[in-house]
Write a protein that holds these residues in place. Structure first.
Motif, PDB file in Angstrom:
ATOM      1  N   CYS A  61       0.819  -1.202   0.000  1.00 12.71           N
ATOM      2  CA  CYS A  61       0.000   0.000   0.000  1.00 12.71           C
ATOM      3  C   CYS A  61       0.857   1.258   0.000  1.00 12.71           C
ATOM      4  CB  CYS A  61      -0.915   0.018   1.219  1.00 12.71           C
ATOM      5  SG  CYS A  61      -2.148  -1.313   1.235  1.00 12.71           S
ATOM      6  N   SER A  62       0.366   2.243  -0.703  1.00 10.14           N
ATOM      7  CA  SER A  62       0.881   3.597  -0.654  1.00 10.14           C
ATOM      8  C   SER A  62      -0.333   4.502  -0.633  1.00 10.14           C
ATOM      9  CB  SER A  62       1.784   3.877  -1.865  1.00 10.14           C
ATOM     10  OG  SER A  62       1.067   3.715  -3.069  1.00 10.14           O
ATOM     11  N   PRO A  63      -0.177   5.769  -0.338  1.00  9.86           N
ATOM     12  CA  PRO A  63      -1.358   6.634  -0.262  1.00  9.86           C
ATOM     13  C   PRO A  63      -2.250   6.524  -1.490  1.00  9.86           C
ATOM     14  CG  PRO A  63       0.559   7.809   0.555  1.00  9.86           C
ATOM     15  CD  PRO A  63       1.064   6.497   0.015  1.00  9.86           C
ATOM     16  N   ARG A  64      -3.492   6.096  -1.278  1.00  9.84           N
ATOM     17  CA  ARG A  64      -4.539   6.002  -2.300  1.00  9.84           C
ATOM     18  C   ARG A  64      -4.388   4.812  -3.242  1.00  9.84           C
ATOM     19  NH1 ARG A  64      -4.340  11.471  -5.311  1.00  9.84           N
ATOM     20  NH2 ARG A  64      -2.138  10.936  -5.272  1.00  9.84           N
ATOM     21  N   VAL A  65      -3.337   3.994  -3.063  1.00  7.28           N
ATOM     22  CA  VAL A  65      -3.096   2.872  -3.977  1.00  7.28           C
ATOM     23  C   VAL A  65      -2.936   1.574  -3.193  1.00  7.28           C
ATOM     24  CG1 VAL A  65      -1.577   1.901  -5.746  1.00  7.28           C
ATOM     25  CG2 VAL A  65      -1.968   4.369  -5.669  1.00  7.28           C
ATOM     26  N   VAL A  66      -3.634   0.524  -3.641  1.00  4.88           N
ATOM     27  CA  VAL A  66      -3.502  -0.815  -3.063  1.00  4.88           C
ATOM     28  C   VAL A  66      -3.108  -1.765  -4.186  1.00  4.88           C
ATOM     29  CG1 VAL A  66      -4.684  -2.726  -1.918  1.00  4.88           C
ATOM     30  CG2 VAL A  66      -5.196  -0.373  -1.252  1.00  4.88           C
ATOM     31  N   GLN A  67      -1.923  -2.366  -4.050  1.00  2.20           N
ATOM     32  CA  GLN A  67      -1.414  -3.275  -5.067  1.00  2.20           C
ATOM     33  C   GLN A  67      -1.325  -4.695  -4.509  1.00  2.20           C
ATOM     34  OE1 GLN A  67       1.959  -0.422  -6.673  1.00  2.20           O
ATOM     35  NE2 GLN A  67       1.326  -1.856  -8.258  1.00  2.20           N
ATOM     36  N   CYS A  68      -2.070  -5.606  -5.147  1.00  4.83           N
ATOM     37  CA  CYS A  68      -2.134  -6.998  -4.702  1.00  4.83           C
ATOM     38  C   CYS A  68      -1.918  -7.939  -5.890  1.00  4.83           C
ATOM     39  CB  CYS A  68      -3.483  -7.289  -4.052  1.00  4.83           C
ATOM     40  SG  CYS A  68      -4.076  -6.033  -2.901  1.00  4.83           S
ATOM     41  N   SER A  69      -1.132  -7.550  -6.839  1.00  9.03           N
ATOM     42  CA  SER A  69      -0.917  -8.381  -8.023  1.00  9.03           C
ATOM     43  C   SER A  69       0.039  -9.526  -7.733  1.00  9.03           C
ATOM     44  CB  SER A  69      -0.352  -7.522  -9.162  1.00  9.03           C
ATOM     45  OG  SER A  69       0.878  -6.939  -8.787  1.00  9.03           O
ATOM     46  N   ASP A  70      -0.115 -10.606  -8.497  1.00 12.17           N
ATOM     47  CA  ASP A  70       0.813 -11.754  -8.453  1.00 12.17           C
ATOM     48  C   ASP A  70       0.929 -12.373  -7.057  1.00 12.17           C
ATOM     49  OD1 ASP A  70       2.159 -11.558 -11.296  1.00 12.17           O
ATOM     50  OD2 ASP A  70       2.174  -9.528 -10.471  1.00 12.17           O
ATOM     51  N   MET A  86      -6.919   3.592  -6.565  1.00  8.04           N
ATOM     52  CA  MET A  86      -6.449   2.573  -7.512  1.00  8.04           C
ATOM     53  C   MET A  86      -6.288   1.237  -6.796  1.00  8.04           C
ATOM     54  SD  MET A  86      -5.583   3.950 -10.654  1.00  8.04           S
ATOM     55  CE  MET A  86      -5.358   5.617 -11.297  1.00  8.04           C
ATOM     56  N   ILE A  87      -6.849   0.164  -7.389  1.00  2.99           N
ATOM     57  CA  ILE A  87      -6.669  -1.193  -6.869  1.00  2.99           C
ATOM     58  C   ILE A  87      -6.099  -2.072  -7.976  1.00  2.99           C
ATOM     59  CG2 ILE A  87      -7.756  -3.232  -5.880  1.00  2.99           C
ATOM     60  CD1 ILE A  87      -9.930  -1.498  -4.749  1.00  2.99           C
ATOM     61  N   ASP A  88      -4.959  -2.663  -7.704  1.00  2.00           N
ATOM     62  CA  ASP A  88      -4.281  -3.534  -8.658  1.00  2.00           C
ATOM     63  C   ASP A  88      -4.419  -4.980  -8.196  1.00  2.00           C
ATOM     64  OD1 ASP A  88      -2.650  -4.845 -10.406  1.00  2.00           O
ATOM     65  OD2 ASP A  88      -0.782  -3.899  -9.753  1.00  2.00           O
ATOM     66  N   LEU A  89      -5.227  -5.748  -8.923  1.00  2.00           N
ATOM     67  CA  LEU A  89      -5.437  -7.160  -8.609  1.00  2.00           C
ATOM     68  C   LEU A  89      -5.066  -8.047  -9.799  1.00  2.00           C
ATOM     69  CD1 LEU A  89      -8.828  -6.748  -6.716  1.00  2.00           C
ATOM     70  CD2 LEU A  89      -6.725  -7.681  -5.720  1.00  2.00           C
ATOM     71  N   GLN A  90      -4.107  -7.620 -10.583  1.00  2.84           N
ATOM     72  CA  GLN A  90      -3.702  -8.357 -11.769  1.00  2.84           C
ATOM     73  C   GLN A  90      -3.006  -9.673 -11.414  1.00  2.84           C
ATOM     74  OE1 GLN A  90      -2.077  -5.502 -15.027  1.00  2.84           O
ATOM     75  NE2 GLN A  90      -1.528  -4.549 -13.077  1.00  2.84           N
ATOM     76  N   ASN A  91      -3.137 -10.634 -12.321  1.00  2.00           N
ATOM     77  CA  ASN A  91      -2.375 -11.882 -12.241  1.00  2.00           C
ATOM     78  C   ASN A  91      -2.617 -12.657 -10.951  1.00  2.00           C
ATOM     79  OD1 ASN A  91      -1.121 -11.048 -14.690  1.00  2.00           O
ATOM     80  ND2 ASN A  91       0.400  -9.910 -13.522  1.00  2.00           N
ATOM     81  N   ASN A  92      -3.889 -12.882 -10.656  1.00  2.00           N
ATOM     82  CA  ASN A  92      -4.267 -13.704  -9.509  1.00  2.00           C
ATOM     83  C   ASN A  92      -5.182 -14.834  -9.974  1.00  2.00           C
ATOM     84  OD1 ASN A  92      -3.134 -12.597  -6.881  1.00  2.00           O
ATOM     85  ND2 ASN A  92      -3.935 -10.714  -7.799  1.00  2.00           N
ATOM     86  N   ASP A  93      -5.865 -15.482  -9.041  1.00  2.00           N
ATOM     87  CA  ASP A  93      -6.751 -16.600  -9.366  1.00  2.00           C
ATOM     88  C   ASP A  93      -8.174 -16.338  -8.899  1.00  2.00           C
ATOM     89  OD1 ASP A  93      -4.688 -18.261 -10.512  1.00  2.00           O
ATOM     90  OD2 ASP A  93      -3.958 -18.640  -8.483  1.00  2.00           O
ATOM     91  N   ILE A  94      -8.570 -15.081  -8.911  1.00  2.00           N
ATOM     92  CA  ILE A  94      -9.916 -14.706  -8.493  1.00  2.00           C
ATOM     93  C   ILE A  94     -10.936 -15.248  -9.492  1.00  2.00           C
ATOM     94  CG2 ILE A  94     -11.454 -12.756  -8.033  1.00  2.00           C
ATOM     95  CD1 ILE A  94      -8.896 -11.138  -7.339  1.00  2.00           C
TER      96      ILE A  94
END
Length: 360
Positions: A61-70, A86-94
């Motif tokens: 996490c950084s201000p206003r951004v949550v990155q959970c990719s890979d 911004m939410i980054d959920l790229q390259n997962n198995d959702i």
């Protein structure tokens, strides 16, 4: 500003093969467009804080951004901060998006779910997301357009899913949508219901690498760019472009087009680029010499055996407003030494002509 925004969006999202979206670049564009003065002086936007109690597990996490990719996630993380943009959920198995996965995230601007296994999205998953502008769902397993999409979204990407039907009013209420990408889906003409694009004022539509056998005739009349490359379209008819008078770029490369009906291009007087490469044309399409603004015409990889002196340029001098900057005719059986030099009298320099020998 609208054109600049469109160019930025296309540049960020058109890369092939698949490449992860750069969230840092998108945040820079977000800050410019939104002009968030409250955070202008914040120099820590790119500093991750994994130990922040408000940061979901397995995320950075950084201000206003949550990155959970890979991260191998099978569901959307819980307790995402409400001020996230911004939410980054790229390259997962959702596999599915539930009703409350994004509950309370009313400030969300960009949601990136690229390259998951999503086949189901709850009809209320995007409720109260009036600030969402970018929704990327490419490389998933969706079979139809999700219901109740965010009302103010400006870019939607469904590239390479399993979508074979676009139902009537599928994009109802999306009056600000600029970019719609539906390429690499098993979508045929019969799968596009009449009225599917009702209410849109979209600038770009892409349905490349699909199963189209003809140019769809129900796109929004506002489109300025249309990408239908890598389909099975066999001909171009006068009625194909009657609605699209604002069109500036037309992509029909890698189809099976054998003929272009005379008068077809008269309906797109503002066209700048025409891509008809890698088709089955035996002659230069009629009507190019009447287009005042066209600058690029790709005709390589066809079966053209003859080029006439007036195929590209108007008979009367001064009729053309923009000179050609690119005409490609290589990989055709035409003998370039038989083409009269004056054929290219309206081309800006010799480098604008690409001929070459025909090789089988």
């Amino acid at each position: 500003m609208r054109v600049l925004l469109l160019l930025c969006l296309l540049a960020l999202g058109n890369a092939k093969p698949y490449q992860p979206v750069n969230i840092t670049d998108l945040m820079k564009n977000y800050d410019i467009m939104v002009a968030d003065s409250d955070d202008d002086d914040n120099e820590d936007d790119d500093d991750y804080d994994d130990d922040n109690d408000d940061c979901p597990a397995n995320c950075r996490c950084s201000p206003r951004v949550v990155q959970c990719s890979d991260e191998g996630l099978i569901s959307v993380p819980e307790k995402i901060p409400e001020d996230t943009v911004m939410i980054d959920l790229q390259n997962n198995d959702i596999t599915d998006i539930k009703e409350d996965d994004f509950k309370g995230l009313s400030k969300l601007y960009g949601l990136f779910l690229i390259n998951n296994k999503i086949s189901k999205i709850h009809p209320k998953a995007f409720r109260n997301m009036d600030n969402l502008r970018l929704l990327y769902l490419s490389y998933n397993m969706l079979t139809e357009i999700p219901a109740n999409l965010p009302p103010n979204v400006i870019e939607l990407r469904f590239h390479e899913n399993n979508i074979n039907r676009v139902q009537k009013d599928a994009f109802k209420g999306l009056r600000k949508l600029h970019v719609l990408e539906l390429g690499a889906n098993p979508l045929a003409n019969s799968g596009i219901e009449m009225g599917a694009f009702n209410g849109l004022s979209t600038l770009y539509i892409g349905i490349a690498e699909a199963k189209l056998t003809a140019v769809p005739k129900d796109f929004p009349s506002s489109i300025t760019e249309l990408s239908l490359d890598y389909n099975k379209i066999s001909k171009v008819e006068i009625e194909d472009f009657i609605r699209y008078k604002n069109l500036q770029r037309l992509g029909l490369g890698f189809n099976q087009i054998k003929s272009v009906e005379n008068g077809s291009f008269a309906n797109i007087p503002n066209i700048r680029q025409i891509h008809l490469d890698h088709n089955r044309l035996k002659k230069v399409p009629p009507g190019l010499n009447s287009l005042r603004y066209v600058q690029v015409v790709f005709l390589h990889g066809n079966k053209i055996s003859n080029v006439g002196i007036n195929d590209f340029c108007p008979v009367m001098a001064g009729m053309k407003k923009n000179l050609y900057t690119g005409i490609s005719l290589f990989a055709n059986p035409v003998k370039y030494w038989n083409i009269q030099p004056s054929t290219f009298r309206c081309v800006a320099g010799q480098r604008g002509i690409q001929l070459g020998n025909f090789r089988k």
